[in-house]
Design an enzyme around this catalytic site. Sequence first.
Site, mmCIF file in Angstrom:
data_model
loop_
_atom_site.group_PDB
_atom_site.id
_atom_site.type_symbol
_atom_site.label_atom_id
_atom_site.label_comp_id
_atom_site.label_asym_id
_atom_site.label_seq_id
_atom_site.Cartn_x
_atom_site.Cartn_y
_atom_site.Cartn_z
ATOM 1 N N TYR A 1 -5.860 7.914 -3.080
ATOM 2 C CA TYR A 1 -4.878 7.249 -2.222
ATOM 3 C C TYR A 1 -5.275 5.783 -2.040
ATOM 4 C CZ TYR A 1 -2.224 5.917 1.921
ATOM 5 O OH TYR A 1 -1.407 5.261 2.795
ATOM 6 N N LYS B 1 -3.238 2.372 -3.396
ATOM 7 C CA LYS B 1 -2.845 1.277 -2.507
ATOM 8 C C LYS B 1 -3.477 -0.045 -2.947
ATOM 9 C CE LYS B 1 -0.260 3.253 0.658
ATOM 10 N NZ LYS B 1 1.088 2.839 0.933
ATOM 11 N N PRO C 1 -1.794 -2.155 7.822
ATOM 12 C CA PRO C 1 -1.911 -1.499 9.124
ATOM 13 C C PRO C 1 -2.974 -0.401 9.120
ATOM 14 C CG PRO C 1 -0.045 -0.607 7.953
ATOM 15 C CD PRO C 1 -0.620 -1.707 7.081
ATOM 16 N N ALA C 2 -3.492 -0.125 10.309
ATOM 17 C CA ALA C 2 -4.338 1.052 10.500
ATOM 18 C C ALA C 2 -3.429 2.271 10.375
ATOM 19 C CB ALA C 2 -4.999 0.992 11.879
ATOM 20 N N VAL D 1 -0.695 4.524 11.026
ATOM 21 C CA VAL D 1 0.544 4.271 11.764
ATOM 22 C C VAL D 1 0.992 5.556 12.454
ATOM 23 C CG1 VAL D 1 2.916 3.478 11.596
ATOM 24 C CG2 VAL D 1 1.175 2.500 10.089
ATOM 25 N N SER E 1 0.535 10.625 8.792
ATOM 26 C CA SER E 1 -0.003 10.221 10.095
ATOM 27 C C SER E 1 0.064 11.346 11.115
ATOM 28 C CB SER E 1 0.762 9.007 10.636
ATOM 29 O OG SER E 1 0.640 7.925 9.749
#
Length: 145
Positions: free
Chosen positions: A35, A39, A62-63, A65, A77
């Site tokens: 993953y 990214k 972002p951390a 989400v 998430s």
Amino acid sequence: MATVLFPRSPLGPNDLVDETTFSDPSFCEEEKLMYVLSKTLAEDAAVRFAKANNIDLIVMNPALVTGPILQPTLNFSVDVIVEFINGKNFFNRFVDVRDVALAHVKALETPSANGRYIIDGPIVTANDIEKVLREFFPDLCIDDK
């Protein structure tokens, strides 16, 4: 944050992570962090494409989400929270989806915005998550440990 948190050398407790920190694709592949690798490669491809085509690109990192979801199924998430309820490890860096959306709008509306931006919130402990879960889902049987 996937494209930020996995440089070749593992991060120590006092290491600074900022917009200049990049995950190392070789390290990600060696450690089977697919993953993170996807990214990281996607961000790199986007940056190269933007430069080659003279496109102004802003990257948001972002951390994890969290917040209200639109779909009726679990996403990654939400699944992290479910795994926490089931006793598994959890992320401790969260950001609200509404804050991520606002950051995108601000980046679009701010002519001087450029480069990469980390979107992060305060550190969240297991106790913090338990408190919220107990408040909003009192019927859950959350183990005290």
